[in-house]
Design an enzyme around this catalytic site. Sequence first.
Site, PDB file in Angstrom:
ATOM      1  N   ILE A  30     -60.165 -58.345  -0.827  1.00  0.00           N
ATOM      2  CA  ILE A  30     -61.118 -57.263  -0.597  1.00  0.00           C
ATOM      3  C   ILE A  30     -60.405 -56.392   0.431  1.00  0.00           C
ATOM      4  O   ILE A  30     -60.337 -56.735   1.609  1.00  0.00           O
ATOM      5  CB  ILE A  30     -62.478 -57.771  -0.093  1.00  0.00           C
ATOM      6  CG1 ILE A  30     -63.120 -58.700  -1.120  1.00  0.00           C
ATOM      7  CG2 ILE A  30     -63.399 -56.573   0.206  1.00  0.00           C
ATOM      8  CD1 ILE A  30     -64.413 -59.357  -0.658  1.00  0.00           C
ATOM      9  N   PRO A  31     -59.814 -55.285   0.004  1.00  0.00           N
ATOM     10  CA  PRO A  31     -58.769 -54.593   0.767  1.00  0.00           C
ATOM     11  C   PRO A  31     -59.257 -53.738   1.939  1.00  0.00           C
ATOM     12  O   PRO A  31     -59.125 -52.504   1.946  1.00  0.00           O
ATOM     13  CB  PRO A  31     -58.085 -53.737  -0.296  1.00  0.00           C
ATOM     14  CG  PRO A  31     -59.189 -53.421  -1.256  1.00  0.00           C
ATOM     15  CD  PRO A  31     -60.038 -54.671  -1.303  1.00  0.00           C
ATOM     16  N   CYS A  32     -59.772 -54.384   2.967  1.00  0.00           N
ATOM     17  CA  CYS A  32     -60.262 -53.652   4.131  1.00  0.00           C
ATOM     18  C   CYS A  32     -59.142 -52.922   4.870  1.00  0.00           C
ATOM     19  O   CYS A  32     -59.420 -51.999   5.639  1.00  0.00           O
ATOM     20  CB  CYS A  32     -61.025 -54.574   5.074  1.00  0.00           C
ATOM     21  SG  CYS A  32     -60.119 -56.042   5.580  1.00  0.00           S
ATOM     22  N   HIS A  33     -57.886 -53.289   4.595  1.00  0.00           N
ATOM     23  CA  HIS A  33     -56.765 -52.549   5.194  1.00  0.00           C
ATOM     24  C   HIS A  33     -56.712 -51.111   4.681  1.00  0.00           C
ATOM     25  O   HIS A  33     -56.084 -50.264   5.299  1.00  0.00           O
ATOM     26  CB  HIS A  33     -55.432 -53.269   4.922  1.00  0.00           C
ATOM     27  CG  HIS A  33     -55.114 -53.448   3.489  1.00  0.00           C
ATOM     28  ND1 HIS A  33     -55.647 -54.486   2.737  1.00  0.00           N
ATOM     29  CD2 HIS A  33     -54.334 -52.736   2.643  1.00  0.00           C
ATOM     30  CE1 HIS A  33     -55.193 -54.399   1.491  1.00  0.00           C
ATOM     31  NE2 HIS A  33     -54.395 -53.336   1.412  1.00  0.00           N
TER      32      HIS A  33
END
Length: 150
Positions: free
Chosen positions: A114-117
């Site tokens: 889950i690409p919170c970056h």
Amino acid sequence: MNIGTILTPVGQIALCEADGAIIELRWAGENTGQRTAVLKNGLDQLAAYFDGSLTEFDLPLGPDVGDFGISVLDQISAIPFGYTKTYGEIADALGSAAQPVGTACGANPIPIIIPCHRVLAQNGLGGFSGAGGVETKVVLLRHEGAGVLI
């Protein structure tokens, strides 16, 4: 809970699986429990992400973050590989403020997948809760060709 590990360019990562879903990504850990099909698939997809052959994860996920957290993670998951959004853009989409979005983003139990970056502050990178902090965020964004300027 079953845990499998993989060595990546950002260090050792451990995936945690329970009840047929990935529930957590840790920045260290040891292999424990069974190597289930879901866990093996998750580790294989992480390896493919880091070798550049995968741009979108397809795994059953089970983050335990409450309703607002799920709505934020859904917005984050919709950001394509190589692109970014700001906390404010996500907040606007949810009819919320940026600060609670940032808090939910920081509580993401399954970073990278889950690409919170891919979520940035209005005038900069913002934070990153993973090992290495913002430096790891920059590595991930550069890996994706997201055009981070620093």
